[in-house]
Design a protein around this motif. Structure first.
Motif, PDB file in Angstrom:
ATOM      1  N   GLN A   7       0.837  -1.204   0.000  1.00 31.61           N
ATOM      2  CA  GLN A   7       0.000   0.000   0.000  1.00 31.61           C
ATOM      3  C   GLN A   7       0.871   1.254   0.000  1.00 31.61           C
ATOM      4  O   GLN A   7       0.594   2.209  -0.720  1.00 31.61           O
ATOM      5  CB  GLN A   7      -0.942   0.018   1.218  1.00 31.61           C
ATOM      6  CG  GLN A   7      -2.073  -0.962   1.144  1.00 31.61           C
ATOM      7  CD  GLN A   7      -1.684  -2.339   1.671  1.00 31.61           C
ATOM      8  OE1 GLN A   7      -0.554  -2.586   2.063  1.00 31.61           O
ATOM      9  NE2 GLN A   7      -2.645  -3.247   1.661  1.00 31.61           N
ATOM     10  N   TYR A  67      -8.672  11.372  -0.968  1.00 28.84           N
ATOM     11  CA  TYR A  67      -9.433  10.369  -0.234  1.00 28.84           C
ATOM     12  C   TYR A  67      -9.812   9.220  -1.166  1.00 28.84           C
ATOM     13  O   TYR A  67      -9.758   8.054  -0.769  1.00 28.84           O
ATOM     14  CB  TYR A  67     -10.686  10.997   0.388  1.00 28.84           C
ATOM     15  CG  TYR A  67     -11.534   9.980   1.121  1.00 28.84           C
ATOM     16  CD1 TYR A  67     -11.137   9.519   2.372  1.00 28.84           C
ATOM     17  CD2 TYR A  67     -12.689   9.469   0.546  1.00 28.84           C
ATOM     18  CE1 TYR A  67     -11.891   8.570   3.039  1.00 28.84           C
ATOM     19  CE2 TYR A  67     -13.447   8.517   1.219  1.00 28.84           C
ATOM     20  CZ  TYR A  67     -13.050   8.069   2.467  1.00 28.84           C
ATOM     21  OH  TYR A  67     -13.791   7.122   3.127  1.00 28.84           O
ATOM     22  N   MET A  89      -7.079   6.838  -1.293  1.00 29.74           N
ATOM     23  CA  MET A  89      -7.052   6.004  -0.080  1.00 29.74           C
ATOM     24  C   MET A  89      -8.000   4.823  -0.207  1.00 29.74           C
ATOM     25  O   MET A  89      -7.643   3.689   0.104  1.00 29.74           O
ATOM     26  CB  MET A  89      -7.452   6.822   1.150  1.00 29.74           C
ATOM     27  CG  MET A  89      -6.349   7.624   1.760  1.00 29.74           C
ATOM     28  SD  MET A  89      -6.898   8.449   3.276  1.00 29.74           S
ATOM     29  CE  MET A  89      -7.025   7.077   4.408  1.00 29.74           C
ATOM     30  N   VAL A  90      -9.213   5.100  -0.674  1.00 30.54           N
ATOM     31  CA  VAL A  90     -10.222   4.051  -0.807  1.00 30.54           C
ATOM     32  C   VAL A  90      -9.781   3.023  -1.849  1.00 30.54           C
ATOM     33  O   VAL A  90      -9.861   1.811  -1.631  1.00 30.54           O
ATOM     34  CB  VAL A  90     -11.593   4.665  -1.171  1.00 30.54           C
ATOM     35  CG1 VAL A  90     -12.605   3.595  -1.527  1.00 30.54           C
ATOM     36  CG2 VAL A  90     -12.100   5.533  -0.022  1.00 30.54           C
ATOM     37  N   HIS A 146      -7.046   0.861  -0.550  1.00 31.16           N
ATOM     38  CA  HIS A 146      -7.414   0.164   0.690  1.00 31.16           C
ATOM     39  C   HIS A 146      -6.380   0.428   1.786  1.00 31.16           C
ATOM     40  O   HIS A 146      -5.796  -0.494   2.352  1.00 31.16           O
ATOM     41  CB  HIS A 146      -7.557  -1.346   0.471  1.00 31.16           C
ATOM     42  CG  HIS A 146      -8.529  -1.718  -0.583  1.00 31.16           C
ATOM     43  ND1 HIS A 146      -9.885  -1.525  -0.443  1.00 31.16           N
ATOM     44  CD2 HIS A 146      -8.350  -2.250  -1.813  1.00 31.16           C
ATOM     45  CE1 HIS A 146     -10.497  -1.935  -1.540  1.00 31.16           C
ATOM     46  NE2 HIS A 146      -9.589  -2.369  -2.385  1.00 31.16           N
ATOM     47  N   THR A 147      -6.153   1.700   2.045  1.00 31.95           N
ATOM     48  CA  THR A 147      -5.172   2.078   3.057  1.00 31.95           C
ATOM     49  C   THR A 147      -5.812   2.963   4.101  1.00 31.95           C
ATOM     50  O   THR A 147      -6.993   3.276   4.031  1.00 31.95           O
ATOM     51  CB  THR A 147      -3.950   2.771   2.396  1.00 31.95           C
ATOM     52  OG1 THR A 147      -2.913   2.893   3.366  1.00 31.95           O
ATOM     53  CG2 THR A 147      -4.307   4.131   1.841  1.00 31.95           C
ATOM     54  N   ASN A 148      -5.023   3.363   5.093  1.00 30.29           N
ATOM     55  CA  ASN A 148      -5.534   4.228   6.160  1.00 30.29           C
ATOM     56  C   ASN A 148      -4.515   5.312   6.479  1.00 30.29           C
ATOM     57  O   ASN A 148      -3.425   5.340   5.910  1.00 30.29           O
ATOM     58  CB  ASN A 148      -5.877   3.399   7.405  1.00 30.29           C
ATOM     59  CG  ASN A 148      -4.678   2.606   7.888  1.00 30.29           C
ATOM     60  OD1 ASN A 148      -3.573   3.136   8.005  1.00 30.29           O
ATOM     61  ND2 ASN A 148      -4.891   1.327   8.154  1.00 30.29           N
ATOM     62  N   ASP A 149      -4.877   6.179   7.425  1.00 31.69           N
ATOM     63  CA  ASP A 149      -4.022   7.320   7.767  1.00 31.69           C
ATOM     64  C   ASP A 149      -2.625   6.916   8.223  1.00 31.69           C
ATOM     65  O   ASP A 149      -1.665   7.632   7.981  1.00 31.69           O
ATOM     66  CB  ASP A 149      -4.675   8.178   8.846  1.00 31.69           C
ATOM     67  CG  ASP A 149      -5.594   9.240   8.267  1.00 31.69           C
ATOM     68  OD1 ASP A 149      -5.478   9.534   7.066  1.00 31.69           O
ATOM     69  OD2 ASP A 149      -6.425   9.776   9.013  1.00 31.69           O
ATOM     70  N   SER A 150      -2.496   5.767   8.879  1.00 26.75           N
ATOM     71  CA  SER A 150      -1.178   5.382   9.385  1.00 26.75           C
ATOM     72  C   SER A 150      -0.175   5.175   8.256  1.00 26.75           C
ATOM     73  O   SER A 150       1.019   5.418   8.424  1.00 26.75           O
ATOM     74  CB  SER A 150      -1.272   4.122  10.257  1.00 26.75           C
ATOM     75  OG  SER A 150      -1.650   3.012   9.479  1.00 26.75           O
ATOM     76  N   GLU A 151      -0.646   4.743   7.084  1.00 27.84           N
ATOM     77  CA  GLU A 151       0.244   4.546   5.931  1.00 27.84           C
ATOM     78  C   GLU A 151       0.665   5.879   5.311  1.00 27.84           C
ATOM     79  O   GLU A 151       1.574   5.916   4.489  1.00 27.84           O
ATOM     80  CB  GLU A 151      -0.435   3.692   4.861  1.00 27.84           C
ATOM     81  CG  GLU A 151      -0.577   2.238   5.225  1.00 27.84           C
ATOM     82  CD  GLU A 151       0.699   1.431   5.048  1.00 27.84           C
ATOM     83  OE1 GLU A 151       1.717   1.976   4.579  1.00 27.84           O
ATOM     84  OE2 GLU A 151       0.673   0.247   5.389  1.00 27.84           O
ATOM     85  N   SER A 168      -7.728  13.280   3.641  1.00 21.73           N
ATOM     86  CA  SER A 168      -7.935  12.124   4.513  1.00 21.73           C
ATOM     87  C   SER A 168      -9.391  11.813   4.817  1.00 21.73           C
ATOM     88  O   SER A 168      -9.675  10.823   5.432  1.00 21.73           O
ATOM     89  CB  SER A 168      -7.199  12.336   5.840  1.00 21.73           C
ATOM     90  OG  SER A 168      -5.833  12.462   5.619  1.00 21.73           O
TER      91      SER A 168
END
Length: 193
Positions: A127, A154, A157-158, A161-166, A189
Motif C-alpha cells: 500500500q 481520499y 485512499m479508498v 485500501h489504506t488508512n491514515d497510518s500509511e 484524509s
C-alpha cells in the motif's frame, strides 16, 4: 521532574507541541509534558521541553538513564525505534551529537539497530509503495522547479485500501528531489461532502 507518589492516573503528553494534537484530552491540563518542538503550548504541571533534541525518545532515554532505570534490550529497542524514525534514520536537521550518542548507548543496551533501521526506514508495505507511486505521478514543479507539489486524495485512499497510518511521513518523498526548495504534499484524509 520531582519524585512523588501519585494517587491518581498521571496524564503525560509526549512528542506533542499543541493541545489540539491531544484529541479528547485537548482541554485537560497534563501532569507532565515531554517534547522537542519549539513553541510548545501544552499546559502541564511539569514540562521537559528541549528543542535542540532530535526526538522525544532521546529525551525519555536520558530521563530513564538519569533515574537509574535499567535499560533492557526491549526498552532500548522501543527507544531506538523512536529515535531512528523521528530523525528519518539520522538524516533530519535536528540530528546532532547527542542523538548519535543516544543511539550508540541504546545499541550497547541491546537494541538491534540494523534490524530496526531496516524495518522502520527501508521496508514498505505494498500500500505504501502504491501511495508513493500516486504521489510521484502527481508531481508539479512550479517556479522553475524550486517548488514541488503533489496530491493524495481520499479516493486514492479508498482505491488502495489504506488508512491514515500509511500516510505518515509523506514529506520525505518531496524532500528527496534534488533542487527543490519547498515541497508541498496535499493530503485528503476524509470524504468530500
Amino acid at each position: 521532574v520531582p519524585t512523588c507518589a501519585l494517587e491518581q492516573p498521571t496524564e503525560i503528553a509526549v512528542d506533542t507541541a499543541a493541545p489540539g494534537r491531544l484529541g479528547r484530552y485537548k482541554d485537560q491540563p497534563m501532569d507532565l509534558c515531554i517534547d522537542h518542538h519549539e513553541g510548545n503550548t501544552i499546559q502541564a504541571a511539569y514540562k521537559y521541553v528541549v528543542p535542540e533534541a532530535s526526538s522525544c525518545s532521546e529525551l525519555v532515554f536520558w530521563l530513564l538513564r538519569d533515574m537509574g532505570t535499567v535499560i533492557t534490550p526491549e526498552i532500548a529497542s522501543l527507544l531506538y525505534t523512536g529515535l531512528v524514525t523521528d530523525t528519518s534514520a539520522f538524516r533530519s536537521r535536528s540530528t546532532n551529537a547527542a542523538s548519535l550518542k543516544a543511539a550508540a548507548e541504546l545499541a550497547s543496551c541491546g537494541a538491534p539497530v540494523a534490524r530496526l533501521a531496516r524495518q522502520y526506514t527501508l521496508y514498505k508495505t505494498p500500500q505504501r509503495m502504491e501511495i508513493e507511486r500516486v504521489l510521484t505521478n502527481s508531481f508539479h514543479y512550479p517556479c522553475g522547479g524550486r517548488i514541488l507539489g503533489c496530491f493524495f486524495s481520499y479516493a486514492d485512499m479508498v482505491r488502495i485500501h489504506t488508512n491514515d497510518s500509511e500516510l505518515e511521513g509523506l514529506n520525505v518523498i518531496v524532500e528527496q528531489v534534488e533542487g527543490v526548495e519547498i515541497g508541498i504534499v496535499v493530503r485528503g484524509s476524509f470524504p468530500y461532502h
